[in-house]
Write a protein that holds these residues in place. Structure first.
Motif, PDB file in Angstrom:
ATOM      1  N   TYR A   1      -1.542  -1.768 -45.695  1.00 14.11           N
ATOM      2  CA  TYR A   1      -1.033  -1.683 -45.147  1.00 14.11           C
ATOM      3  C   TYR A   1      -1.341  -2.122 -43.492  1.00 14.11           C
ATOM      4  CZ  TYR A   1       0.663   2.321 -47.543  1.00 14.11           C
ATOM      5  OH  TYR A   1       1.472   3.023 -47.558  1.00 14.11           O
TER       6      TYR A   1
ATOM      7  N   ILE B   1       3.159   4.365 -42.155  1.00 10.56           N
ATOM      8  CA  ILE B   1       2.552   4.203 -43.304  1.00 10.56           C
ATOM      9  C   ILE B   1       3.568   5.391 -44.889  1.00 10.56           C
ATOM     10  CG2 ILE B   1       0.744   4.942 -44.718  1.00 10.56           C
ATOM     11  CD1 ILE B   1      -1.633   4.348 -42.802  1.00 10.56           C
ATOM     12  N   GLN B   2       4.013   5.140 -45.558  1.00 10.42           N
ATOM     13  CA  GLN B   2       5.272   5.655 -45.742  1.00 10.42           C
ATOM     14  C   GLN B   2       4.745   6.094 -47.131  1.00 10.42           C
ATOM     15  OE1 GLN B   2       8.510   7.135 -45.034  1.00 10.42           O
ATOM     16  NE2 GLN B   2       8.934   5.305 -43.476  1.00 10.42           N
ATOM     17  N   ILE B   3       4.099   7.011 -47.618  1.00 12.88           N
ATOM     18  CA  ILE B   3       4.381   8.034 -48.922  1.00 12.88           C
ATOM     19  C   ILE B   3       5.342   8.635 -49.220  1.00 12.88           C
ATOM     20  CG2 ILE B   3       2.150   9.270 -50.237  1.00 12.88           C
ATOM     21  CD1 ILE B   3       0.161   8.205 -48.396  1.00 12.88           C
ATOM     22  N   SER B   4       5.679   8.193 -50.752  1.00 12.96           N
ATOM     23  CA  SER B   4       6.414   9.096 -51.927  1.00 12.96           C
ATOM     24  C   SER B   4       5.512   9.822 -52.903  1.00 12.96           C
ATOM     25  CB  SER B   4       7.846   8.049 -52.126  1.00 12.96           C
ATOM     26  OG  SER B   4       8.389   7.632 -50.502  1.00 12.96           O
TER      27      SER B   4
ATOM     28  N   TYR C   1      -7.233   9.123 -50.002  1.00 14.78           N
ATOM     29  CA  TYR C   1      -5.553  10.312 -49.380  1.00 14.78           C
ATOM     30  C   TYR C   1      -5.533  11.157 -50.902  1.00 14.78           C
ATOM     31  CZ  TYR C   1      -2.459   8.163 -52.059  1.00 14.78           C
ATOM     32  OH  TYR C   1      -2.329   7.255 -53.657  1.00 14.78           O
TER      33      TYR C   1
ATOM     34  N   SER D   1       6.127   9.863 -43.630  1.00 11.50           N
ATOM     35  CA  SER D   1       5.548   8.880 -42.555  1.00 11.50           C
ATOM     36  C   SER D   1       4.737   9.680 -42.135  1.00 11.50           C
ATOM     37  CB  SER D   1       6.738   8.451 -41.596  1.00 11.50           C
ATOM     38  OG  SER D   1       8.052   8.140 -42.294  1.00 11.50           O
TER      39      SER D   1
ATOM     40  N   THR E   1       3.544   7.403 -54.786  1.00 11.42           N
ATOM     41  CA  THR E   1       4.173   5.643 -54.767  1.00 11.42           C
ATOM     42  C   THR E   1       3.428   5.062 -53.225  1.00 11.42           C
ATOM     43  OG1 THR E   1       5.537   6.260 -55.758  1.00 11.42           O
ATOM     44  CG2 THR E   1       5.434   4.555 -54.651  1.00 11.42           C
ATOM     45  N   SER E   2       2.432   4.806 -53.092  1.00 10.76           N
ATOM     46  CA  SER E   2       1.983   3.835 -52.160  1.00 10.76           C
ATOM     47  C   SER E   2       1.966   2.618 -52.246  1.00 10.76           C
ATOM     48  CB  SER E   2       0.751   5.054 -51.110  1.00 10.76           C
ATOM     49  OG  SER E   2      -0.350   5.219 -52.174  1.00 10.76           O
ATOM     50  N   LYS E   3       0.969   1.949 -50.856  1.00  9.64           N
ATOM     51  CA  LYS E   3       0.606   0.789 -50.754  1.00  9.64           C
ATOM     52  C   LYS E   3      -0.600   0.367 -50.876  1.00  9.64           C
ATOM     53  CE  LYS E   3       5.335  -1.399 -48.862  1.00  9.64           C
ATOM     54  NZ  LYS E   3       5.095  -3.006 -47.904  1.00  9.64           N
TER      55      LYS E   3
ATOM     56  N   GLN F   1       8.741  12.827 -49.182  1.00  8.26           N
ATOM     57  CA  GLN F   1       8.194  11.969 -48.396  1.00  8.26           C
ATOM     58  C   GLN F   1       7.987  11.875 -47.337  1.00  8.26           C
ATOM     59  OE1 GLN F   1      10.967   9.008 -47.869  1.00  8.26           O
ATOM     60  NE2 GLN F   1      11.714   8.576 -49.565  1.00  8.26           N
TER      61      GLN F   1
END
Length: 672
Positions: free
Chosen positions: A505, A511-514, A568, A557, A500-502, A555
């Protein structure tokens, strides 16, 4: 010392003497000198024992000088760096902190703030947003009962939080203005409204809000670009009398997948800041059409709310049917919503092999659901309860923000204990009578490549109304239901690794990636080691970071990435499992959208608090005002403390010594 304590001491002396006298002089005609010594030892030891029990104390009065508080709030955001005021801020801080007279009169505390306030450690001027109102309110909460003054060192440009212009602080605020206060001509894109999703060969709206600051009339060109190619342009005219304009453009989705666009407005001749002339956005183009069957056992207001929410995406068509003898062609639909199913639904469940949403309520036949082996069972009784919602931020099945679920009215369902299979992911937990439960209110699960979702309660039409009252639009609620529909309408098989990412940004953002990883039985695997590899598409620079385990998710950051396009890869160590994606970091930085310091708002804040605004070259004048201000003075406070007159450790040693000597002497002289 209290009078009662003195009385107790006198009584103790008398009792000690009486007991010792009774032991050594009573009925004794001859009194050798050794008996007198034993009498003294006994009386003294008994007195000390009593004194130890009384533990006499005296009151000690001390005076304490309490200085008024002086809080120094320093803007640590990027806008300070943008105005090139870093050294000036440090110089101002140094003058204030090292002023001997000011330190004599005030107790000085230093804080830095961006989006939140912190005790000053060091200044980096890297905060990506500014919340002045939060900083002032936090200081008010921190120093409630003391007289205080606040020095606010900032450019006055706030980018988040409530408008500080209307604050009414209880103590004086003295703003020190940073940056250029000259008014320059500036045109900017203040906001872009666009749908996150669109269907191929369909139109989607883009709404842009433009703002002009300056005198006179100007002309500029608004442009939309895709992959570097201009797809729309419009000449606009703005003036001091008409400084804003809204432009709505309908674009056509021509390519499938994640598409990046840029909105821009041409630079004015005398414009100083051009970083606010550009904004990027993205749209995910989906190549599918969706027909939805909303099948119910009853007529209910929820049906209309669900239909409107799902059809807020024009590529979805909802058909409402009430269960009965009517023959339904289930193959016409991509997914289904079963509202309060009863025993008539058994045939429907047996025929449906694709994804569906089940909504339960007071008319639901739980015996039917329990017999279907859907991974959800409930020991329901014929009693109803109202269940509130608790948002679960660890939910990763699909992206869903908290739209204020906890503020929504409760849903009504039959009371009973829910039992779930291990494949479930809970979006909302239940709250019953103010108690947070571990049972779900909304959950999703996958079994044998079929996806289900459950909403345990009727009355969701109230959520749509509450969302409108809160946000003045149905968009947030409709997006929430659309996210569920999007998840269920997709026929993709569940993968063991979901990321899950946007897609875009802002500059300087964290930047938070889960990631959510399951084993071969599709159960969450917390033993795995996941790694993120980020590659800059232009420079080919690579950054590799490990994921950390947080609750039931992985997660990571990422900070310090430059503006640009990135690809990525998320990989699982010792497993041939990878997930690829891409995102964009826009060059737009909200802290750099301003051309000058906002002295007008700071002046209103100073006026509201009976303070005074000064400029960065008037710090000495401000210090003089603070020193001369008679509203701030040192308060002398008396503090009364009680101190014990005896040290119990030494008293115990003395008592033991006296009793030991007495015993030894008595035995030596043959006294019983």
């Amino acid at each position: 010392m209290q009078s009662t304590t003195l009385i107790y001491i006198v009584i103790t002396v008398l009792c000690s003497l009486v007991i010792a006298f009774f032991q050594y002089f009573f009925k004794e005609k001859k009194q050798p000198k050794i008996v007198i010594a034993l009498f003294i030892l006994k009386a003294l030891s008994l007195f000390l024992i009593g004194l130890l029990l009384i533990n006499p104390k005296i009151d000690i009065v001390a005076t304490q000088n309490i200085k008024p508080k002086l809080s120094v709030l320093i803007d640590n955001s990027l806008s300070t760096r943008f105005f090139k005021e870093e050294e000036k801020v440090k110089e101002i801080l140094n003058i204030i902190v090292n002023n001997e007279e000011l330190n004599k009169k005030y107790q000085i505390s230093n804080f830095s703030f961006g989006n939140s306030i912190k005790v000053l450690d060091s200044l980096s001027f890297s905060e990506t947003s500014t919340n002045i109102s939060e900083a002032i309110n936090s200081v008010d909460e921190l120093v409630k009962n003391n007289k205080k003054a606040t020095i606010l060192i900032t450019d006055g440009n706030q980018t988040s939080g409530n408008d500080y212009e209307f604050l009414m602080p209880k103590d004086k605020v003295f703003p020190i203005v940073l940056g250029d206060t000259t008014q320059y001509q500036d045109v900017q894109i203040t906001q872009l409204n666009v749908n996150k999703y669109s269907y191929i060969k369909n139109k989607f709206p883009v709404e842009a809000f433009l703002l002009y600051e300056g005198k006179g009339a100007v002309s500029s060109v608004f442009t939309l670009s895709h992959n570097g190619k201009k797809i729309y342009s419009e000449r606009i005219k703005l003036s001091s009398e008409n400084p804003s304009k809204t432009i709505t453009v309908n674009l056509t989705s021509k390519e499938k997948g994640l598409q990046y666009y840029q909105a821009s407005i041409t630079k004015l001749k005398k414009e100083k800041n051009t970083k606010n002339n550009y904004k990027s956005f993205s749209v995910e183009v989906i190549d599918e059409q969706t027909k939805v069957l909303l099948l119910s056992s009853i007529m209910h207001p929820d049906l209309g709310a669900i239909k409107k929410a799902i059809e807020s995406n024009k590529q979805r068509k909802v058909t409402i049917e009430v269960i009965g003898n009517k023959q339904l062609n289930l193959k016409e639909y991509q997914f289904y919503v079963f509202y309060q199913p009863n025993f008539y639904f058994r045939r429907i469940f047996e025929e449906v092999s694709s994804n569906f949403l089940v909504i339960t309520g007071t008319k639901t036949d739980w015996n039917l659901i329990n017999s279907l082996n859907l991974g959800v069972k409930k020991n329901a009784i014929n009693q109803f309860e109202n269940y509130g919602a608790i948002y679960n931020d660890s939910f990763l099945t699909f992206m869903q923000d908290d739209i204020g679920f906890e503020e929504f009215p409760p849903l009504r369902d039959k009371f009973g204990k829910l039992r779930l299979s291990n494949e479930t992911q809970i979006l909302l937990y239940q709250k019953l009578n103010g108690i947070n439960l571990t049972e779900p209110l909304i959950t999703s699960l996958e079994k044998n490549d079929v996806k289900y979702a459950f909403i345990f309660g009727e009355g969701i039409w109230k959520w749509r109304s509450a969302s409108y009252l809160k946000d003045k639009t149905f968009e947030n609620f409709d997006t929430f239901i659309s996210n569920i529909a999007q998840y269920l309408a997709s026929n993709k098989k569940r993968k063991r690794l979901e990321v899950t990412s946007k897609s875009i940004y802002p500059a300087n953002a964290i930047i938070q990636i889960s990631a959510f990883y399951v084993d071969r039985n599709y159960k969450f695997d917390n033993r795995a080691s996941l790694q993120l590899k980020i590659t800059n598409s232009k420079t080919k620079e690579v950054k590799v970071l490990p994921f950390s385990l947080t609750n039931n998710a992985y997660q990571v950051s990422v900070e310090g990435l430059l503006a640009g396009d990135y690809m990525y890869q998320v990989s699982v160590e010792n497993q041939n499992i990878n997930k690829y994606g891409r995102f964009k970091i826009s060059a737009y930085q909200i802290e750099e959208q301003f051309t000058n310091a906002n002295s007008n708002k700071l002046q209103k804040l100073a006026k509201n608090s009976n303070g005074k605004l000064v400029y960065s070259n008037q710090v000495e004048s401000l210090i003089s005002n603070l020193l001369a201000d008679k509203d701030y003075f040192t308060v002398q406070k008396s503090i009364t403390t009680q101190k014990s007159l005896i040290d119990w450790k030494w008293i115990l040693v003395l008592i033991a010594s006296l009793l030991s000597i007495e015993w030894f002497v008595r035995k030596y002289y043959g006294k019983t």
